[in-house]
Enzyme design. Sequence first.
Site, PDB file in Angstrom:
ATOM      1  N   ASP A 185      37.044  33.921  32.677  1.00 17.01           N
ATOM      2  CA  ASP A 185      38.343  34.058  33.333  1.00 17.01           C
ATOM      3  C   ASP A 185      38.962  35.408  32.988  1.00 17.01           C
ATOM      4  O   ASP A 185      38.652  36.000  31.950  1.00 17.01           O
ATOM      5  CB  ASP A 185      39.259  32.911  32.884  1.00 17.01           C
ATOM      6  CG  ASP A 185      40.488  32.775  33.770  1.00 17.01           C
ATOM      7  OD1 ASP A 185      40.515  33.386  34.856  1.00 17.01           O
ATOM      8  OD2 ASP A 185      41.424  32.049  33.378  1.00 17.01           O
ATOM      9  N   GLU A 186      39.855  35.899  33.832  1.00 16.55           N
ATOM     10  CA  GLU A 186      40.561  37.179  33.626  1.00 16.55           C
ATOM     11  C   GLU A 186      39.563  38.306  33.328  1.00 16.55           C
ATOM     12  O   GLU A 186      39.741  39.105  32.400  1.00 16.55           O
ATOM     13  CB  GLU A 186      41.588  37.057  32.485  1.00 16.55           C
ATOM     14  CG  GLU A 186      42.645  35.988  32.698  1.00 16.55           C
ATOM     15  CD  GLU A 186      43.647  36.331  33.783  1.00 16.55           C
ATOM     16  OE1 GLU A 186      43.549  37.419  34.382  1.00 16.55           O
ATOM     17  OE2 GLU A 186      44.535  35.499  34.049  1.00 16.55           O
ATOM     18  N   GLN A 188      45.245  43.388  39.139  1.00 15.47           N
ATOM     19  CA  GLN A 188      46.066  42.975  37.996  1.00 15.47           C
ATOM     20  C   GLN A 188      45.486  43.455  36.671  1.00 15.47           C
ATOM     21  O   GLN A 188      45.777  42.896  35.617  1.00 15.47           O
ATOM     22  CB  GLN A 188      46.226  41.451  37.980  1.00 15.47           C
ATOM     23  CG  GLN A 188      46.982  40.899  39.176  1.00 15.47           C
ATOM     24  CD  GLN A 188      47.275  39.423  39.058  1.00 15.47           C
ATOM     25  OE1 GLN A 188      48.121  38.986  38.268  1.00 15.47           O
ATOM     26  NE2 GLN A 188      46.574  38.614  39.840  1.00 15.47           N
ATOM     27  N   LYS A 198      43.188  30.285  41.143  1.00 16.56           N
ATOM     28  CA  LYS A 198      41.890  30.577  40.528  1.00 16.56           C
ATOM     29  C   LYS A 198      41.538  29.580  39.429  1.00 16.56           C
ATOM     30  O   LYS A 198      40.370  29.197  39.289  1.00 16.56           O
ATOM     31  CB  LYS A 198      41.877  31.997  39.956  1.00 16.56           C
ATOM     32  CG  LYS A 198      42.774  32.222  38.741  1.00 16.56           C
ATOM     33  CD  LYS A 198      42.637  33.636  38.232  1.00 16.56           C
ATOM     34  CE  LYS A 198      43.570  33.879  37.041  1.00 16.56           C
ATOM     35  NZ  LYS A 198      43.206  33.064  35.874  1.00 16.56           N
ATOM     36  N   THR A 199      42.524  29.147  38.641  1.00 24.30           N
ATOM     37  CA  THR A 199      42.231  28.212  37.555  1.00 24.30           C
ATOM     38  C   THR A 199      41.741  26.880  38.121  1.00 24.30           C
ATOM     39  O   THR A 199      40.805  26.269  37.582  1.00 24.30           O
ATOM     40  CB  THR A 199      43.482  27.984  36.681  1.00 24.30           C
ATOM     41  OG1 THR A 199      43.940  29.244  36.180  1.00 24.30           O
ATOM     42  CG2 THR A 199      43.157  27.071  35.509  1.00 24.30           C
ATOM     43  N   ARG A 233      55.266  38.132  40.651  1.00 23.34           N
ATOM     44  CA  ARG A 233      55.809  37.075  39.779  1.00 23.34           C
ATOM     45  C   ARG A 233      56.882  36.278  40.527  1.00 23.34           C
ATOM     46  O   ARG A 233      57.238  35.172  40.120  1.00 23.34           O
ATOM     47  CB  ARG A 233      56.450  37.664  38.508  1.00 23.34           C
ATOM     48  CG  ARG A 233      55.541  38.408  37.537  1.00 23.34           C
ATOM     49  CD  ARG A 233      54.258  37.699  37.244  1.00 23.34           C
ATOM     50  NE  ARG A 233      53.202  38.154  38.154  1.00 23.34           N
ATOM     51  CZ  ARG A 233      52.044  37.549  38.299  1.00 23.34           C
ATOM     52  NH1 ARG A 233      51.781  36.444  37.632  1.00 23.34           N
ATOM     53  NH2 ARG A 233      51.134  38.017  39.134  1.00 23.34           N
TER      54      ARG A 233
END
Length: 740
Positions: A219-220, A250, A32-33, A604
Amino acid sequence: MSIYETLNEPQMQAVRQTEGPVLILAGAGSGKTRALTCRMAYLIEEKGVSPYHIMAITFTNKAAGEMRERVGQMVEYGSEGIWVATFHSTCVRILRRFIDRLGFENNFTIYDADDQKSLMKDLLKRLSIDTKLQKERTFLAAISSAKDEMIDPKTFAANAGGDYAKQVQAQVYEEYQRALKRNNALDFDDLIFYTVTLFREDPETLNYYQERFRYIMVDEYQDTNTAQFELIRLLADKYKNLCVVGDDDQSIYKFRGANIYNILNFEKYFPDAFVVKLEQNYRSTQNILDAANHVIANNWSRKKKRLWTANKGGDKLVFRQFENGQDEADFTAQDITEKVYKQGYRYRDCAVLYRTNAQSRLFEEKFVVSNIPYKIIGGINFYARKEIKDLLCYLKTIDNASDDLAVRRIINVPKRGIGLTTLNRVQEYAILQDISFYEALKAADQIPSIGKAAAKIRPFVLFIQSMRSKLGLIGLTDLLEEILETTGYAADLEAEGTDEAAARLENIDELISKLKSYEEAEDEPTLSGFLEEVALVADIDTLEEDSDYVVLMTLHSAKGLEFSNVYLAGMEDGLFPSYMSIMSDTPIEDLEEERRLAYVGITRAKEHLALMCARQRMLRGETRYNKVSRFVKEIPAALLGETDRNPKAGGFRKQESLRKAKAAFRTKPMAMDRALPKDFGTAEKAPLDYGIGDRVRHMKFGEGTVQLITDGGRDYEVTVEFDHAGVRKMFAVFAKLKKL
């Protein structure tokens, strides 16, 4: 090769859709970044948008810096003109320029947490509110929650109705804001609260920033609260070019005020939104992703998506159910050692994730013994935490009152009203007489310069003397329990009612468990021996630290990180998901938050994932029997490799032992000659009106079934399997079970 050619098709769709509202649902590890930074570069290079009109909002300064650096590498000129910042730093820049329109001076001060607490303490004193009954942090938490929801003091008071506690909070909220205004100060929540207020009340200022920020990216987005949503909505209201990136699966920060419905209802707020899903994962193997997909699919409140990867297959997940937490830590240490020395991994490729900070203690101790370097992220060494150091200093003072540092640390913990001037005069007397600080406290009546303050010192000295006289007469666990009860240390934390206080209480429970384990392991346990053992473990801070270490952290702290080998510890119902979420007033909502946390933990892992739990685990000196976490049971058996999972919760061996114990209880008389494990004072053993197999009710744990009854001499030890709290052992006289 163009940077855009490295993107997959959904990522490219997210980059090219520059006009109107856009929702990018970016699964874990889906790049995504990269998509977000390429989108900014695309706006500048392909669409001719001035960097001056682009805004990117993140949650951390680190993320903002990385984003700014990436765009700079992609765009030859002008990237420095993009506004890339966190929510709070953005609001500070706006308020520094325009807050005078709200009646503040532009050179306002920003209060940190300590400043807030000091201000609240003085405020409560002026309002004659007893902080022993209502803590400063309780009021600060209520005020923070109100600001997150854009609720001002007047609205808060109107909503209080006939609730007396809320009415008091409303009064304090109003006075708190008035005091901040008088000091020309803002706390962190005010930064966003007043920026939204400014935009609502001053159309000219709002229009200025709407013209400035014609393309906005967040973002987020799943972590935003109501105030942050309103800030973004107002800024984007004119041009509608709002792109938000996030993953509802998330969203794990509800306790910080995050509102998952900001992302779930994005299309409701922006009906013409373009939605793109990033489902290709570049981090994990397919087996790990399949496990994550199966777990999160059990949530109802989510956007449907399924992670996949070109990295097919991979090793199966490891599931291990151990007898206790010590075995869990042993396995982890052995497995990490094997991966480092036999499989070519480095320590930094390994991470141990857990639900609560208190779980780190067993791993820390085992890693020290095994010479495994480690670092705790999002927390500090277990024995360096404030509440643990406080209680250890009480034990040190009782064991050796010559430890001036220990005595000085606890003389006012909890607060006893002994001022710094008084303590300095006691210290001067100790130096003059060449005695310890504690000896000087004992002689406080002979120090003329402290006057009436000697009366405040006397109870502390008498308490320490009383505790010292009990050494060898009562167990070490009982000694610590008495310290907690007599000083009111635990009661004060319980009265706070905050998440931080609850975490501290969990750490205290873990210390009690450690002390209990020490007593059970030693033939002749002593306080000096325990403190020596603890000192050896706590000394890990002196190890030379480099970049190669195993990471220990809570699941909340792990978000955004990745490791080749991940160990998820404590996968038990009651621990993860937590007992509080299972028994809450909104269990479905809270369990879904816990499930999202499990999803974060699973994703993770890049190559290897171990899910671990214990049949029995000690908490606050009490042995608890927990079932395997429901999240583990949601993973298909075909995805699990090494496992000893049994369809019957708790495993066959436990059920078989219970059946044998029941049979023995029915056929054999109770042993009346067992050594007394504990002195119960004046408590008398009374006949029980219930037996094995009967249904009973406990005032805290609810209803359950009696599994085993053992005669302990002066009382019966009863084992009960509760419907929601798992298996608990307790003494009948204290349990006060009621037969149903």
